[in-house]
Design an enzyme around this catalytic site. Sequence first.
Site, PDB file in Angstrom:
ATOM      1  N   LYS A  53       0.917  -1.297   0.041  1.00 40.81           N
ATOM      2  CA  LYS A  53      -0.087   0.210   0.092  1.00 40.81           C
ATOM      3  C   LYS A  53       0.934   1.321   0.141  1.00 40.81           C
ATOM      4  CE  LYS A  53      -3.808  -2.234   2.015  1.00 40.81           C
ATOM      5  NZ  LYS A  53      -4.695  -2.755   3.388  1.00 40.81           N
ATOM      6  N   GLN A  97      -5.053  -1.266   9.353  1.00 35.13           N
ATOM      7  CA  GLN A  97      -5.065  -2.765   9.114  1.00 35.13           C
ATOM      8  C   GLN A  97      -5.812  -3.646   9.778  1.00 35.13           C
ATOM      9  OE1 GLN A  97      -3.805  -3.691   5.867  1.00 35.13           O
ATOM     10  NE2 GLN A  97      -4.501  -5.792   5.986  1.00 35.13           N
ATOM     11  N   ASP A 120     -11.435   3.421   3.741  1.00 38.05           N
ATOM     12  CA  ASP A 120     -11.828   1.754   3.822  1.00 38.05           C
ATOM     13  C   ASP A 120     -13.323   1.864   3.656  1.00 38.05           C
ATOM     14  OD1 ASP A 120     -10.141  -0.357   3.889  1.00 38.05           O
ATOM     15  OD2 ASP A 120      -9.636  -0.037   5.993  1.00 38.05           O
TER      16      ASP A 120
HETATM   17  N1  GUN Z   1      -7.529  -6.593   5.955  1.00 36.41           N
HETATM   18  C1  GUN Z   1      -7.940  -7.295   4.895  1.00 36.41           C
HETATM   19  N2  GUN Z   1      -8.785  -6.667   4.096  1.00 36.41           N
HETATM   20  C2  GUN Z   1      -8.720  -5.338   4.581  1.00 36.41           C
HETATM   21  C3  GUN Z   1      -9.237  -4.095   4.143  1.00 36.41           C
HETATM   22  O1  GUN Z   1      -9.887  -4.131   3.080  1.00 36.41           O
HETATM   23  N3  GUN Z   1      -9.349  -2.854   4.885  1.00 36.41           N
HETATM   24  C4  GUN Z   1      -8.485  -3.158   6.059  1.00 36.41           C
HETATM   25  N4  GUN Z   1      -8.153  -2.022   6.902  1.00 36.41           N
HETATM   26  N5  GUN Z   1      -7.858  -4.393   6.548  1.00 36.41           N
HETATM   27  C5  GUN Z   1      -8.001  -5.495   5.803  1.00 36.41           C
END
Ligand code: GUN
Length: 299
Positions: A53, A97, A120
């Site tokens: 990311k 996350q 998100d």
């Molecule tokens: N962990 C797995 N998928 C995601 C997501 O889409 N967003 C976040 N913040 N954590 C994740």
Amino acid sequence: MEQRIDGKAIAEEVMVEVKSLSTRLISDTGVIPGLAVVIIGEDPASQVYVASKGKRARECGFHSVQHTLPDDTSQQALLAIIDDLNNDPAIHGILVQLPLPSHIDEGKVIQAINPDKDVDGFHYINVGKLTSGELGTAFVPCTPAGSMILLLRTLGRDLSGLNAVVVGRSNIVGKPVASLLLAANCTVTIAHSRTKKLDEICRTADILVAAVGRPKLIKGDWVKPGATIIDVGVNRIPAPERGEGKSRLVGDVDYDEAVERAAHITPVPGGVGPMTIALLMANTLSAAYRSAGLEAPKF
Ligand code: GUN
């Protein structure tokens, strides 16, 4: 005809668009999109996701920060960091996350994020906007938003009137993708692990979205001939044919069977996965546009 939907190539198209719009925003307004990613603990898979990311954010010309916190970080300390990021004008998007360690209340953390920075799309404000059809100002969760772009760019047509079946009802994928399909005028059925006659319901689908996390659950003869399949599942299964102790990734759909009947289908890996990060960049860009008083770009 090539039935395989190339998620990597479509994600690259989105990235090119984000980079160009980011360059334009920076030169027109001086606003540099800023993304903060917070990760707690040492989970190797999460570390890999978070690193990519950051890398993608820098490729887009964004300001990128990462907070890596130890496993025993208290909820209070995490909430204090979120508060700082909420008040930091250089940060437009905040991503914590998931999953979080069990001593932290995930819901409380998500609801502490400023909804205008919730890239998100998990905050109740954004969930409410999405289900109310307020798509111009909502943040839509990245995987569902990426799945819709795959559908729209593959089919190249209005989805009105198509039968869409979503298998899975999670807050991260199933429910938001169903809301998006409904907003696109599909007739939507949400099926899940307790659904009876799942095979019959799947056979009605012009669009089948699988997001249950059960390896190869959906068989070839569950697929309506000519259907478009978006497989969101990412399941690691043993692969002794690759050597002792080896594993491989498969989706929720039996690809080799389904590809015999589907018009279009996403592979795993290389389908939905690459779209998720591209859409995180798109959401961060949108947050920066809105902070500059501009309408967010559409993808
Ligand atoms: N962990 C797995 N998928 C995601 C997501 O889409 N967003 C976040 N913040 N954590 C994740």
